[in-house]
Every structure is written in structure tokens, then in C-alpha cells.
Design a protein around this motif. Structure first.
Motif, PDB file in Angstrom:
ATOM      1  N   ASP A 179       0.814  -1.234   0.000  1.00 38.75           N
ATOM      2  CA  ASP A 179       0.000   0.000   0.000  1.00 38.75           C
ATOM      3  C   ASP A 179       0.839   1.271   0.000  1.00 38.75           C
ATOM      4  O   ASP A 179       0.527   2.255   0.681  1.00 38.75           O
ATOM      5  CB  ASP A 179      -0.973   0.027   1.196  1.00 38.75           C
ATOM      6  N   VAL A 180       1.899   1.228  -0.785  1.00 38.04           N
ATOM      7  CA  VAL A 180       2.730   2.427  -0.960  1.00 38.04           C
ATOM      8  C   VAL A 180       1.972   3.431  -1.830  1.00 38.04           C
ATOM      9  O   VAL A 180       1.249   3.042  -2.751  1.00 38.04           O
ATOM     10  CB  VAL A 180       4.086   2.043  -1.603  1.00 38.04           C
ATOM     11  N   ASP A 181       2.129   4.722  -1.510  1.00 39.83           N
ATOM     12  CA  ASP A 181       1.412   5.778  -2.240  1.00 39.83           C
ATOM     13  C   ASP A 181       2.325   6.648  -3.091  1.00 39.83           C
ATOM     14  O   ASP A 181       1.856   7.552  -3.786  1.00 39.83           O
ATOM     15  CB  ASP A 181       0.709   6.715  -1.244  1.00 39.83           C
ATOM     16  N   TYR A 182       3.619   6.413  -2.991  1.00 35.87           N
ATOM     17  CA  TYR A 182       4.570   7.363  -3.590  1.00 35.87           C
ATOM     18  C   TYR A 182       5.897   6.626  -3.727  1.00 35.87           C
ATOM     19  O   TYR A 182       6.401   6.080  -2.741  1.00 35.87           O
ATOM     20  CB  TYR A 182       4.680   8.546  -2.638  1.00 35.87           C
ATOM     21  N   ILE A 183       6.441   6.607  -4.942  1.00 32.76           N
ATOM     22  CA  ILE A 183       7.759   6.001  -5.144  1.00 32.76           C
ATOM     23  C   ILE A 183       8.749   7.062  -5.595  1.00 32.76           C
ATOM     24  O   ILE A 183       8.517   7.762  -6.571  1.00 32.76           O
ATOM     25  CB  ILE A 183       7.729   4.918  -6.264  1.00 32.76           C
ATOM     26  N   LYS A 184       9.843   7.161  -4.845  1.00 38.61           N
ATOM     27  CA  LYS A 184      10.979   7.975  -5.317  1.00 38.61           C
ATOM     28  C   LYS A 184      11.972   7.022  -5.953  1.00 38.61           C
ATOM     29  O   LYS A 184      12.535   6.158  -5.269  1.00 38.61           O
ATOM     30  CB  LYS A 184      11.625   8.716  -4.137  1.00 38.61           C
ATOM     31  N   LEU A 185      12.193   7.155  -7.266  1.00 47.76           N
ATOM     32  CA  LEU A 185      13.080   6.228  -7.962  1.00 47.76           C
ATOM     33  C   LEU A 185      14.373   6.944  -8.348  1.00 47.76           C
ATOM     34  O   LEU A 185      14.404   7.763  -9.265  1.00 47.76           O
ATOM     35  CB  LEU A 185      12.389   5.649  -9.199  1.00 47.76           C
ATOM     36  N   ASP A 186      15.433   6.595  -7.640  1.00 47.68           N
ATOM     37  CA  ASP A 186      16.746   7.207  -7.834  1.00 47.68           C
ATOM     38  C   ASP A 186      17.432   6.609  -9.066  1.00 47.68           C
ATOM     39  O   ASP A 186      16.890   5.690  -9.690  1.00 47.68           O
ATOM     40  CB  ASP A 186      17.590   6.995  -6.560  1.00 47.68           C
ATOM     41  N   GLY A 187      18.608   7.120  -9.400  1.00 42.40           N
ATOM     42  CA  GLY A 187      19.253   6.699 -10.648  1.00 42.40           C
ATOM     43  C   GLY A 187      20.705   6.292 -10.521  1.00 42.40           C
ATOM     44  O   GLY A 187      21.471   6.430 -11.477  1.00 42.40           O
ATOM     45  N   CYS A 188      21.105   5.749  -9.366  1.00 46.64           N
ATOM     46  CA  CYS A 188      22.473   5.250  -9.219  1.00 46.64           C
ATOM     47  C   CYS A 188      22.605   3.873  -9.872  1.00 46.64           C
ATOM     48  O   CYS A 188      21.629   3.137  -9.994  1.00 46.64           O
ATOM     49  CB  CYS A 188      22.839   5.115  -7.732  1.00 46.64           C
ATOM     50  N   ASN A 189      23.821   3.546 -10.278  1.00 43.60           N
ATOM     51  CA  ASN A 189      24.174   2.195 -10.726  1.00 43.60           C
ATOM     52  C   ASN A 189      23.347   1.685 -11.904  1.00 43.60           C
ATOM     53  O   ASN A 189      22.917   0.533 -11.932  1.00 43.60           O
ATOM     54  CB  ASN A 189      24.088   1.211  -9.547  1.00 43.60           C
ATOM     55  N   VAL A 190      23.146   2.560 -12.859  1.00 48.35           N
ATOM     56  CA  VAL A 190      22.476   2.152 -14.092  1.00 48.35           C
ATOM     57  C   VAL A 190      23.016   3.024 -15.220  1.00 48.35           C
ATOM     58  O   VAL A 190      23.411   4.173 -14.996  1.00 48.35           O
ATOM     59  CB  VAL A 190      20.936   2.296 -13.973  1.00 48.35           C
ATOM     60  N   ASP A 191      23.072   2.460 -16.441  1.00 44.83           N
ATOM     61  CA  ASP A 191      23.502   3.251 -17.597  1.00 44.83           C
ATOM     62  C   ASP A 191      22.542   4.416 -17.794  1.00 44.83           C
ATOM     63  O   ASP A 191      21.331   4.219 -17.877  1.00 44.83           O
ATOM     64  CB  ASP A 191      23.462   2.408 -18.883  1.00 44.83           C
ATOM     65  N   ILE A 192      23.115   5.610 -17.921  1.00 43.96           N
ATOM     66  CA  ILE A 192      22.287   6.802 -18.093  1.00 43.96           C
ATOM     67  C   ILE A 192      21.440   6.697 -19.360  1.00 43.96           C
ATOM     68  O   ILE A 192      20.296   7.139 -19.405  1.00 43.96           O
ATOM     69  CB  ILE A 192      23.185   8.060 -18.089  1.00 43.96           C
ATOM     70  N   SER A 193      21.991   6.029 -20.372  1.00 41.65           N
ATOM     71  CA  SER A 193      21.265   5.892 -21.648  1.00 41.65           C
ATOM     72  C   SER A 193      20.006   5.029 -21.508  1.00 41.65           C
ATOM     73  O   SER A 193      19.104   5.097 -22.332  1.00 41.65           O
ATOM     74  CB  SER A 193      22.176   5.283 -22.703  1.00 41.65           C
ATOM     75  N   LYS A 194      19.971   4.221 -20.466  1.00 40.47           N
ATOM     76  CA  LYS A 194      18.798   3.356 -20.241  1.00 40.47           C
ATOM     77  C   LYS A 194      17.608   4.114 -19.659  1.00 40.47           C
ATOM     78  O   LYS A 194      16.475   3.633 -19.675  1.00 40.47           O
ATOM     79  CB  LYS A 194      19.168   2.271 -19.215  1.00 40.47           C
ATOM     80  N   MET A 195      17.881   5.292 -19.112  1.00 38.30           N
ATOM     81  CA  MET A 195      16.834   5.974 -18.325  1.00 38.30           C
ATOM     82  C   MET A 195      15.660   6.431 -19.177  1.00 38.30           C
ATOM     83  O   MET A 195      14.522   6.395 -18.720  1.00 38.30           O
ATOM     84  CB  MET A 195      17.444   7.170 -17.586  1.00 38.30           C
ATOM     85  N   ASP A 196      15.947   6.873 -20.403  1.00 36.74           N
ATOM     86  CA  ASP A 196      14.876   7.447 -21.232  1.00 36.74           C
ATOM     87  C   ASP A 196      13.778   6.438 -21.551  1.00 36.74           C
ATOM     88  O   ASP A 196      12.634   6.814 -21.815  1.00 36.74           O
ATOM     89  CB  ASP A 196      15.453   8.036 -22.529  1.00 36.74           C
ATOM     90  N   THR A 197      14.121   5.169 -21.549  1.00 33.13           N
ATOM     91  CA  THR A 197      13.076   4.152 -21.721  1.00 33.13           C
ATOM     92  C   THR A 197      12.726   3.498 -20.391  1.00 33.13           C
ATOM     93  O   THR A 197      11.594   3.102 -20.162  1.00 33.13           O
ATOM     94  CB  THR A 197      13.529   3.045 -22.707  1.00 33.13           C
ATOM     95  N   GLY A 198      13.722   3.380 -19.509  1.00 31.51           N
ATOM     96  CA  GLY A 198      13.528   2.670 -18.249  1.00 31.51           C
ATOM     97  C   GLY A 198      12.555   3.341 -17.301  1.00 31.51           C
ATOM     98  O   GLY A 198      11.698   2.680 -16.706  1.00 31.51           O
ATOM     99  N   TYR A 199      12.685   4.649 -17.142  1.00 30.98           N
ATOM    100  CA  TYR A 199      11.761   5.351 -16.238  1.00 30.98           C
ATOM    101  C   TYR A 199      10.311   5.269 -16.722  1.00 30.98           C
ATOM    102  O   TYR A 199       9.415   4.959 -15.932  1.00 30.98           O
ATOM    103  CB  TYR A 199      12.218   6.799 -16.007  1.00 30.98           C
ATOM    104  N   PRO A 200      10.056   5.498 -18.043  1.00 31.59           N
ATOM    105  CA  PRO A 200       8.670   5.321 -18.521  1.00 31.59           C
ATOM    106  C   PRO A 200       8.176   3.875 -18.344  1.00 31.59           C
ATOM    107  O   PRO A 200       7.010   3.667 -17.979  1.00 31.59           O
ATOM    108  CB  PRO A 200       8.764   5.683 -20.011  1.00 31.59           C
TER     109      PRO A 200
END
Ligand SMILES: *[C@@H]1O[C@H](CO)[C@@H](O)[C@H](O)[C@H]1NC(C)=O
Ligand SMILES: *[C@@H]1O[C@H](CO)[C@@H](O)[C@H](O)[C@H]1NC(C)=O
Ligand SMILES: *[C@@H]1O[C@H](CO)[C@@H](O)[C@H](O)[C@H]1NC(C)=O
Ligand SMILES: *[C@@H]1O[C@H](CO)[C@@H](O)[C@H](O)[C@H]1NC(C)=O
Length: 414
Positions: free
Chosen positions: A149-170
């Protein structure tokens, strides 16, 4: 009255936002990180370790001392809540000693008291502090968050290829949506990139950390203000109902800021339509700082339903003017003195410098240091500002003030 506000906000919000009905105004609450970091030793630091105890104690204070009532309704656990290993079914396991009843119990506790539950994770293999991250386990982890029953996720960006973020976060956001549980999505995505795709970020996240973490000092606060001013032409346009730039947590009440400096943070964060997450020990906070955090007039500006991020509109001789337009035609105007000479500095500002229309205004001092007064339509506005301090005013056009509320809504709605 509330209904009218909502309709009004709806009329103004044209740009695409994440369609989960959440964070229609900047989210507010309390988060562990800035003050409590990764303290995990509960023998040595029983009142500070990231634990069920800390969360419960804080929520109880927020309820009994007016923070919840003032709008701070999310209670959040940042990094360092996990066991170092997933279980045999690949599930995330909350630290068994510090969260002996698991995360669902935390969610239940918070919900019963009227709060919402915020939780940290990281899009990489590991969180920033080295605990298991979600990469490769996205589906199963979103399932866990929904189960708890979490209401809010803060998703940080350590330890992942920066290039992956544009598809990964969506992608992660899509899974959150498919879980069926509405959860605010706080993305650290742009903070790791040189040229973030803000159009995409604003479409997929409710809020996003643009830049460096805040540290407990005036120099950190001051640098963040400069970054937000220098990048306002790029980022301010993406802020609005359901989608907010996030300059990071409030450090008010900790070790690094004087009372004047704390007032600067509260003022500028409200001008920026920033999420307001306190990160402070509410059991020991001094009353002067508490009063700043609970300033209803300033919170109202932060939460203004027009949702328009304010700007730094003037800077000269290490003094700055920041201005935000409000839904009722008023303006919030902050005069900041970044000088370190020992006397208050006299700032003289024309309407142009303040970037507000020439008019007659009723002026309210939002920190209640001066009585209300009127100003305009001639002359320069003058105010004396303490070193590393602020004077913060609401400029209410006299003409608008004279109209009845009903009439005003009618006029604005057209
Ligand atoms: C994450 O883990 C995978 C699988 O073990 C590995 O291939 C990848 O290089 C790791 N990524 C990072 C950024 O450490
Ligand atoms: C999922 O997205 C749809 C369409 O954008 C939206 O109507 C719905 O409310 C979302 N559900 C959740 C749980 O976020
Ligand atoms: C305004 O602020 C910027 C920093 O954001 C600084 O580089 C610039 O010199 C300032 N301009 C004046 C006139 O003080
Ligand atoms: C306002 O300030 C400007 C710049 O200092 C000055 O030129 C102007 O004469 C002032 N106006 C009034 C009415 O004092």
C-alpha cells in the motif's frame, strides 16, 4: 469553494502530465534522507536510525503538532531500508531488525493516522547506498510496493547506464500504472543527465529531481537557487498540475541554516512551486524553525492552484528578486540578499524589476515582520533585507481585492 478551485486549475492545465490524478499541487511531507541519511545502527543511534520507530515517532509528531493539518501528508523512507539480499523468490526484504513488521505494517500505520506512505528505490542494480535496486526485477518490485500500500515512489538513478533511463523510467511508470494502485512517481532521471528530455519526463513523472542533492549548508542552498535561476528558461515551462520540478528537500531546522537562511529556503521553494519535503528531527526542532515550516501563507503560495513556477526576475549586486504569479491575480515577490556585509541591504525595485504590472497593491509581509501596507502605482518599492536573508511579500492588486470572490471567479473563468 474547493470545487471552483479544481475547475479553475483544470482550465489552465493544457500540457500533458502523467494521468494518475496525483500531485495536482506540489506534494508535501517528510523524508528521511537529508537529516538521517543511512544511519542503520540502532544500538548507537536509537533515535536516528532508519526504522519503524523513527517513522512512527515522526508521524505521531506530525499529527499532534499540526504538520499534517498544514498539508505535510506524505511520510517517506528514503534509502537504507532494505536487507542486502532479496529472498529466495527474488522479493525485496525490508531490514528484519529495523522494520520487524515489514512494510505493509508501516503503510497501515500511516494510513490509519491520515498519512500517505512514500518509499525510495533505485532504477539501477543497486541503490545509491548499495542495497538491491529494481533493475531486472521491475515487475515483482512494483507488485511488492502495491502489496504494501505504498502511495509514492521515489526512484533514484544510481548504478544504471544513463542511456537506459529514457526508456527505463517510462517503463517502470507503466508498471506502476498497471498495478492499479495510484502512486506518485518521483523520478531522479534528469538529475543524472546532461540534456534531459523534459517533455518526456513531465509526461511520465509527477515530479523530478533536476540537479544535485541538497546538503546541510547555505552554500548548497545558494548554489541550488542559482542553478534553478540559470536554467529557468528551460525547466519552468514543464511545471504544472501533476508535474513539478524538484529542487530537493527542505533542510530547515537542521544544523546548517540560520533562521534568516531558513526563511530564504521556504520562500524560494514556494516561488518555485517545489515539493515541500521536510527532513529534520521533528522531536527536537527549535520552535523558530517549526514556525517557518508551518507558515500557512507561504504554504498556500507553494500550493497555488495556478501551478505556475515562479522565476528569478532580477539580480544585481548579489541581490535577487524572485516572483511568482498566483491564480487570483496576486504575485508573490521575494527579495533575497546574498551579500555578506554585516548590515541589512536596501533594495530598491521598480515594477519592471519586480516584473509585476504597474498597479496599486495591498502588500502583505508573508513573514509578518511588517504590517500590511499599500504600494503603487508610482515610485520604487524599497525594502531592507538581512545578509543571507529574505523579505517576502504578497502583492494583491487593489482592484481585484475589491471584487467579490464570486464575481472574480466569473471574470477569471472566461
Ligand atoms: C547490472 O547487472 C547486470 C547483470 O548482472 C550487468 O550486466 C550490468 O552490467 C549491471 N549494470 C551496472 C550499471 O552495474
Ligand atoms: C493508468 O493510466 C490511465 C490512462 O492514462 C489512467 O486513466 C489511470 O488512472 C491510471 N491508473 C493508475 C493506477 O495510475
Ligand atoms: C546574476 O546572477 C548570475 C548567477 O546566476 C551571475 O553570474 C551574474 O553575474 C549576476 N548578474 C549580476 C548583474 O549580478
Ligand atoms: C526609481 O529608481 C530608478 C533607478 O534607481 C530611478 O531612476 C527613478 O528615478 C526612481 N523613481 C522614483 C519615482 O523614485
Amino acid at each position: 469553494m474547493m470545487k471552483l478551485y479544481v475547475v479553475f486549475a483544470g482550465l489552465l492545465s493544457h500540457a500533458v502530465a502523467l494521468d494518475n490524478g496525483l500531485a495536482l499541487t506540489p506534494p508535501m511531507g517528510w523524508l528521511t534522507w537529508q537529516r538521517f541519511r543511512c544511519i542503520t545502527d540502532c544500538q548507537l543511534y536509537p533515535n536516528e536510525c532508519i526504522s519503524e520507530d523513527l517513522i512512527k515517532r515522526t508521524a505521531n509528531i506530525m499529527l499532534s503538532e499540526g504538520y499534517l493539518e498544514a498539508g505535510y501528508n506524505y511520510v517517506g523512507i528514503d534509502d537504507c531500508w532494505l536487507e542486502k539480499k532479496r529472498d529466495k523468490n527474488d522479493r525485496l526484504v525490508p531490514d528484519r531488525e529495523r522494520f520487524p513488521n515489514g512494510m505493509k505494517a508501516i503503510g497501515d500505520f500511516l494510513h490509519k493516522k491520515g498519512f500517505k506512505f512514500a518509499l525510495y528505490q533505485d532504477y539501477g542494480n543497486k541503490t545509491c547506498a548499495g542495497y538491491p535496486g529494481v533493475l531486472g526485477y521491475e515487475e515483482i518490485d512494483v507488485e511488492s510496493f502495491a502489496d504494501w500500500d505504498v502511495d509514492y515512489i521515489k526512484l533514484d538513478g544510481c548504478n544504471v547506464d544513463i542511456s537506459k533511463m529514457d526508456t527505463g523510467y517510462p517503463y517502470f511508470g507503466k508498471l506502476m500504472n498497471e498495478s492499479g494502485r495510484p502512486m506518485v512517481y518521483s523520478c531522479s532521471w534528469p538529475a543524472y543527465q546532461k540534456e534531459p528530455d523534459y517533455a518526456s519526463i513531465a509526461k511520465h513523472c509527477n515530479l523530478w529531481r533536476n540537479w544535485d542533492d541538497i546538503q546541510d549548508s547555505w552554500s548548497s542552498l545558494s548554489t541550488i537557487m542559482t542553478w534553478f535561476a540559470e536554467n529557468q528558461d528551460t525547466i519552468a515551462q514543464y511545471a504544472g498540475s501533476g508535474k513539478w520540478n524538484d529542487p530537493d528537500m527542505l533542510i530547515i531546522g537542521n544544523y546548517g541554516l540560520s533562521i534568516d537562511q531558513a526563511k530564504v529556503q521556504m520562500a524560494i521553494w514556494s516561488i518555485l512551486a517545489a515539493p515541500l519535503f521536510m527532513s529534520v528531527d521533528l522531536a527536537t526542532i527549535r520552535p523558530e524553525f517549526k514556525e517557518i515550516l508551518l507558515n500557512q501563507d507561504i504554504i498556500a503560495i507553494d500550493q497555488d492552484v495556478l501551478g505556475k513556477q515562479g522565476l528569478r526576475v532580477w539580480n544585481k549586486s548579489q541581490c535577487e528578486i524572485w516572483r511568482r504569479e498566483l491564480f487570483d491575480g496576486s504575485y508573490a515577490v521575494a527579495f533575497v540578499n546574498k551579500r555578506d556585509d554585516g548590515t541589512p541591504y536596501l533594495i530598491k525595485a521598480s515594477f519592471d524589476a519586480m516584473s509585476i504590472p504597474t498597479n496599486i497593491y495591498e502588500v502583505q509581509d508573508l513573514y509578518n515582520e511588517d504590517e500590511d501596507f499599500s504600494f503603487g502605482p508610482h515610485g520604487n518599492f524599497t525594502t531592507r533585507v538581512n545578509p543571507s536573508g529574505v523579505k517576502y511579500y504578497k502583492f494583491i492588486p487593489m482592484k481585484l481585492n475589491e471584487l467579490s470572490q464570486e464575481k472574480f471567479y466569473y471574470v477569471s473563468g472566461i
